[in-house]
Design a protein around this motif. Structure first.
Motif, PDB file in Angstrom:
ATOM      1  N   MET A   1      49.004  26.614  43.231  1.00 10.24           N
ATOM      2  CA  MET A   1      49.496  27.360  43.263  1.00 10.24           C
ATOM      3  C   MET A   1      48.930  28.652  43.509  1.00 10.24           C
ATOM      4  SD  MET A   1      53.024  28.894  44.131  1.00 10.24           S
ATOM      5  CE  MET A   1      53.355  30.488  43.557  1.00 10.24           C
ATOM      6  N   ALA A   2      48.005  28.176  41.812  1.00  9.96           N
ATOM      7  CA  ALA A   2      47.407  29.132  41.824  1.00  9.96           C
ATOM      8  C   ALA A   2      46.386  29.151  42.244  1.00  9.96           C
ATOM      9  CB  ALA A   2      46.427  28.479  40.180  1.00  9.96           C
ATOM     10  N   SER A   3      46.020  28.543  43.476  1.00 11.14           N
ATOM     11  CA  SER A   3      44.742  29.119  44.334  1.00 11.14           C
ATOM     12  C   SER A   3      45.092  30.210  45.165  1.00 11.14           C
ATOM     13  CB  SER A   3      44.132  27.706  44.598  1.00 11.14           C
ATOM     14  OG  SER A   3      45.532  26.878  46.012  1.00 11.14           O
ATOM     15  N   VAL A   4      46.522  30.537  45.639  1.00  6.14           N
ATOM     16  CA  VAL A   4      47.063  30.954  46.844  1.00  6.14           C
ATOM     17  C   VAL A   4      46.841  32.673  45.857  1.00  6.14           C
ATOM     18  CG1 VAL A   4      49.196  31.865  47.509  1.00  6.14           C
ATOM     19  CG2 VAL A   4      48.644  29.365  47.764  1.00  6.14           C
ATOM     20  N   ALA A   5      47.382  32.673  44.522  1.00 10.38           N
ATOM     21  CA  ALA A   5      47.640  34.295  43.376  1.00 10.38           C
ATOM     22  C   ALA A   5      46.136  34.302  43.409  1.00 10.38           C
ATOM     23  CB  ALA A   5      47.851  33.375  42.407  1.00 10.38           C
ATOM     24  N   ALA A   6      44.937  33.318  43.780  1.00  8.11           N
ATOM     25  CA  ALA A   6      43.900  33.735  43.228  1.00  8.11           C
ATOM     26  C   ALA A   6      43.456  34.345  44.278  1.00  8.11           C
ATOM     27  CB  ALA A   6      42.869  32.426  42.678  1.00  8.11           C
ATOM     28  N   GLY A   7      44.014  34.110  45.630  1.00  7.29           N
ATOM     29  CA  GLY A   7      43.535  34.697  46.783  1.00  7.29           C
ATOM     30  C   GLY A   7      44.130  36.454  47.353  1.00  7.29           C
ATOM     31  N   TYR A   8      44.880  36.330  46.306  1.00  6.16           N
ATOM     32  CA  TYR A   8      45.683  37.778  46.211  1.00  6.16           C
ATOM     33  C   TYR A   8      45.468  38.655  45.157  1.00  6.16           C
ATOM     34  CZ  TYR A   8      48.928  36.137  49.670  1.00  6.16           C
ATOM     35  OH  TYR A   8      49.751  36.289  51.021  1.00  6.16           O
ATOM     36  N   LEU A   9      43.929  38.275  44.284  1.00  5.05           N
ATOM     37  CA  LEU A   9      43.639  39.163  43.287  1.00  5.05           C
ATOM     38  C   LEU A   9      42.610  40.220  43.873  1.00  5.05           C
ATOM     39  CD1 LEU A   9      43.560  39.326  40.363  1.00  5.05           C
ATOM     40  CD2 LEU A   9      41.653  37.713  40.629  1.00  5.05           C
ATOM     41  N   PRO A  10      41.777  39.678  44.638  1.00  2.14           N
ATOM     42  CA  PRO A  10      40.615  40.719  45.276  1.00  2.14           C
ATOM     43  C   PRO A  10      41.651  42.147  46.428  1.00  2.14           C
ATOM     44  CG  PRO A  10      40.649  38.708  46.153  1.00  2.14           C
ATOM     45  CD  PRO A  10      41.218  38.606  45.491  1.00  2.14           C
ATOM     46  N   ILE A  11      43.334  41.874  46.279  1.00  5.78           N
ATOM     47  CA  ILE A  11      43.928  42.908  47.526  1.00  5.78           C
ATOM     48  C   ILE A  11      44.574  43.602  46.240  1.00  5.78           C
ATOM     49  CG2 ILE A  11      45.496  42.810  48.462  1.00  5.78           C
ATOM     50  CD1 ILE A  11      44.797  40.322  50.352  1.00  5.78           C
ATOM     51  N   LEU A  12      45.300  42.776  45.188  1.00  6.65           N
ATOM     52  CA  LEU A  12      45.848  43.589  43.975  1.00  6.65           C
ATOM     53  C   LEU A  12      44.941  44.273  43.668  1.00  6.65           C
ATOM     54  CD1 LEU A  12      47.560  40.996  42.899  1.00  6.65           C
ATOM     55  CD2 LEU A  12      48.535  42.517  44.304  1.00  6.65           C
ATOM     56  N   LEU A  13      43.341  44.782  43.285  1.00  7.35           N
ATOM     57  CA  LEU A  13      42.821  45.115  42.404  1.00  7.35           C
ATOM     58  C   LEU A  13      42.384  46.036  43.320  1.00  7.35           C
ATOM     59  CD1 LEU A  13      40.025  42.421  40.648  1.00  7.35           C
ATOM     60  CD2 LEU A  13      41.672  43.823  39.557  1.00  7.35           C
ATOM     61  N   PHE A  14      42.236  46.780  44.258  1.00  9.51           N
ATOM     62  CA  PHE A  14      41.860  46.993  45.480  1.00  9.51           C
ATOM     63  C   PHE A  14      42.964  48.255  45.577  1.00  9.51           C
ATOM     64  CE2 PHE A  14      41.799  48.800  49.440  1.00  9.51           C
ATOM     65  CZ  PHE A  14      41.382  49.418  49.955  1.00  9.51           C
ATOM     66  N   LEU A  15      44.195  47.567  45.623  1.00  9.66           N
ATOM     67  CA  LEU A  15      44.877  48.827  45.788  1.00  9.66           C
ATOM     68  C   LEU A  15      45.407  49.417  44.405  1.00  9.66           C
ATOM     69  CD1 LEU A  15      48.191  46.539  47.656  1.00  9.66           C
ATOM     70  CD2 LEU A  15      47.412  48.191  48.078  1.00  9.66           C
ATOM     71  N   GLY A  16      45.639  48.667  42.912  1.00 11.57           N
ATOM     72  CA  GLY A  16      44.597  49.544  41.489  1.00 11.57           C
ATOM     73  C   GLY A  16      44.289  50.278  41.633  1.00 11.57           C
ATOM     74  N   ALA A  18      42.266  51.883  43.905  1.00 10.51           N
ATOM     75  CA  ALA A  18      42.583  52.916  45.554  1.00 10.51           C
ATOM     76  C   ALA A  18      44.170  53.889  44.380  1.00 10.51           C
ATOM     77  CB  ALA A  18      43.397  52.153  46.445  1.00 10.51           C
ATOM     78  N   LEU A  19      44.979  53.112  44.035  1.00  8.28           N
ATOM     79  CA  LEU A  19      45.881  53.834  43.533  1.00  8.28           C
ATOM     80  C   LEU A  19      45.496  54.773  42.403  1.00  8.28           C
ATOM     81  CD1 LEU A  19      49.607  51.539  43.202  1.00  8.28           C
ATOM     82  CD2 LEU A  19      48.924  53.901  44.919  1.00  8.28           C
ATOM     83  N   GLY A  20      44.914  54.265  41.074  1.00 13.47           N
ATOM     84  CA  GLY A  20      43.879  54.900  40.216  1.00 13.47           C
ATOM     85  C   GLY A  20      42.779  55.705  40.847  1.00 13.47           C
ATOM     86  N   LEU A  21      42.427  55.460  42.057  1.00 12.21           N
ATOM     87  CA  LEU A  21      41.051  57.050  42.483  1.00 12.21           C
ATOM     88  C   LEU A  21      42.286  58.210  43.247  1.00 12.21           C
ATOM     89  CD1 LEU A  21      38.486  54.982  43.861  1.00 12.21           C
ATOM     90  CD2 LEU A  21      38.569  56.557  41.714  1.00 12.21           C
ATOM     91  N   SER A  22      43.414  57.570  44.326  1.00 12.01           N
ATOM     92  CA  SER A  22      44.673  58.745  44.935  1.00 12.01           C
ATOM     93  C   SER A  22      45.342  59.538  43.293  1.00 12.01           C
ATOM     94  CB  SER A  22      45.106  57.918  45.471  1.00 12.01           C
ATOM     95  OG  SER A  22      45.982  57.475  45.089  1.00 12.01           O
ATOM     96  N   ALA A  23      45.976  59.130  41.873  1.00  4.88           N
ATOM     97  CA  ALA A  23      46.234  59.672  41.327  1.00  4.88           C
ATOM     98  C   ALA A  23      44.800  60.984  40.755  1.00  4.88           C
ATOM     99  CB  ALA A  23      46.886  58.850  40.270  1.00  4.88           C
ATOM    100  N   ALA A  24      44.039  60.172  40.354  1.00  3.25           N
ATOM    101  CA  ALA A  24      43.397  61.308  39.831  1.00  3.25           C
ATOM    102  C   ALA A  24      42.613  62.378  40.645  1.00  3.25           C
ATOM    103  CB  ALA A  24      41.926  60.270  39.440  1.00  3.25           C
TER     104      ALA A  24
END
Length: 125
Positions: A1-16, A18-24
């Motif tokens: 289960m942890a390896s599946v969540a770790a696979g989504y970490l780069p996507i979540l970082l990218f979204l974070g 992107a949202l931060g830059l667009s808000a800025a």
């Protein structure tokens, strides 16, 4: 289960990021303009400049239909240009049948442009 969540970490970082830059990019110029004094509303600045008539008038106000005719012609030829790029990329796959279909399409658009030109749809008074 942890390896599946770790696979989504780069996507979540990218979204974070992107949202931060667009808000800025949205909020930062507004804050800087308020702090530097560039925010000075003036009637000339607040006047309409895109559509040519005041946006907040009576809904039954009359305006020229030629504005919409020119806009429709622009959209038609803009879409035609957008169709040319994927056609050019896939021309080696479609070969002569694709080339013939596009030439028929361009001839129809040319006839439509000639008709609109002859009817005076492109003239603005």
């Amino acid at each position: 289960m942890a390896s599946v969540a770790a696979g989504y970490l780069p996507i979540l970082l990218f979204l974070g990021v992107a949202l931060g830059l667009s808000a800025a990019f949205v909020v930062l110029p507004m804050i800087v303009s308020r702090l530097t004094g560039a925010h000075q509303p003036h009637p000339a600045k607040l006047s309409e400049y895109e559509c040519g008539f005041p946006a907040f008038e009576d809904a039954r106000a009359e305006f020229d239909v030629r504005f919409y005719l020119v806009a429709i012609l622009f959209i038609v030829f803009d879409l035609e240009a957008a169709f040319l790029f994927p056609w050019a990329v896939s021309l080696d796959f479609t070969q002569w049948s694709g080339w013939t279909a596009m030439m028929i399409f361009l001839a129809e658009l040319g006839l439509g442009l000639a008709y609109a030109w002859k009817k005076g749809a492109l003239e603005w008074e």
